[in-house]
Motif scaffolding. Sequence first.
Motif, short mmCIF file in Angstrom:
data_model
loop_
_atom_site.label_atom_id
_atom_site.label_comp_id
_atom_site.label_asym_id
_atom_site.label_seq_id
_atom_site.Cartn_x
_atom_site.Cartn_y
_atom_site.Cartn_z
N LEU A 89 45.85 -22.22 60.18
CA LEU A 89 46.96 -22.90 59.52
C LEU A 89 46.46 -23.76 58.37
CD1 LEU A 89 49.08 -23.96 62.62
CD2 LEU A 89 49.41 -21.97 61.14
N ASP A 90 45.33 -24.43 58.56
CA ASP A 90 44.76 -25.23 57.47
C ASP A 90 44.40 -24.34 56.27
OD1 ASP A 90 44.97 -27.64 58.78
OD2 ASP A 90 42.93 -27.60 59.57
N ALA A 91 43.83 -23.18 56.56
CA ALA A 91 43.48 -22.25 55.48
C ALA A 91 44.73 -21.76 54.76
CB ALA A 91 42.70 -21.07 56.04
N GLU A 92 45.81 -21.57 55.50
CA GLU A 92 47.06 -21.13 54.89
C GLU A 92 47.62 -22.19 53.94
OE1 GLU A 92 50.73 -19.18 54.06
OE2 GLU A 92 48.75 -18.48 54.69
N VAL A 93 47.59 -23.44 54.35
CA VAL A 93 48.09 -24.50 53.49
C VAL A 93 47.25 -24.58 52.22
CG1 VAL A 93 48.40 -27.00 53.26
CG2 VAL A 93 49.09 -25.84 55.37
N PHE A 94 45.94 -24.48 52.37
CA PHE A 94 45.06 -24.51 51.20
C PHE A 94 45.38 -23.37 50.25
CE2 PHE A 94 41.18 -23.13 49.04
CZ PHE A 94 40.77 -24.32 48.43
#
Length: 326
Positions: free
Chosen positions: A157-162
């Motif tokens: 999810l963090d990678a998606e936001v980035f």
Amino acid sequence: MVAIGLSAGAVARVRFALSCLWEVVASVRVLRDPGQHAIHLPWVNRVQPRLAEAGLVSTDSGLLWQLVPPAPGYLADFLNPPPVGLAPDLGQELAVLRATPPRTVRAHLDLYPGLRPPALSALYADPEKGLHRLAEEIEAYWRLALAGDWPRIRALLDAEVFRRARRLAEDGAAGLLNDLHERVRWEDDALLINQRHCAAPDVPDGSGLVLVPSVFVWPSVLSIAAGDLPQLAYPARGVGALWECPPTAPDALSAVLGRGRARLLAELGTPRSSTELARRTGLSPAGVSQHLTALRAAGLVVTHRQGRSLLSSRTAVAEALLTASA
């Protein structure tokens, strides 16, 4: 079709947030109909027996189970209060859930079709007591079904936001909103969500929108247009590889290089970006970068540019080390 009005002023208030409760609710819907969510079958097969033993799924008495019907059944909006940021905390979200006004709980329960099962009738009769019971069920569900996998889910999810933040910077709001999902598009100052079984009024100008990347909402989207702040939960990219068994680094190589660097070498059988490596290993992006720098200096990794991405891969020396220590 759901149309959420998004003028220029409202688009300026679009933000991302992560939510533990969204993952809880969406994952229960996966358990309701695993065949429609084949990507998650490894997870379903692993957690369903323990959830059934605890009486949290496939039961008439389970409050959470009764509140989350199979798609496309109505899902009470109070289950997903707007998340506040990118550092999700289940305890904080449950505190908001427990504080839901009784009139809101009853109004949402009135939208469920047919006769209420006993669990929902009890919630309707005493919302305050019922919400505390619901919070306890969610905590137990989280502990049995999601807590162990949360680090890898959170990394994805963090990678998606980035990734989305970069898309916003490069292509603006239109590029971001029109790339979220095949059922979502922004045109004529409205975000159009193709959901045949859902109808909601336009959101007033200036309300903004919370975009919630999710693992378990795949392959569809879920939206909440009621209240002051609408939400759109959409599938994060990379979900297809989430439940793959990660390659393991040989213990002998881990003893020499350290577990983190050995794990990265094991993952680099195909070229991968630092963001993807962080998601797959659970290491922080900064940690991945530091390890890759050391591995490059030792001649074990090479990095090249592909379009806008930097991809790293193993060298022949690294291949020989992995083979020799296996």
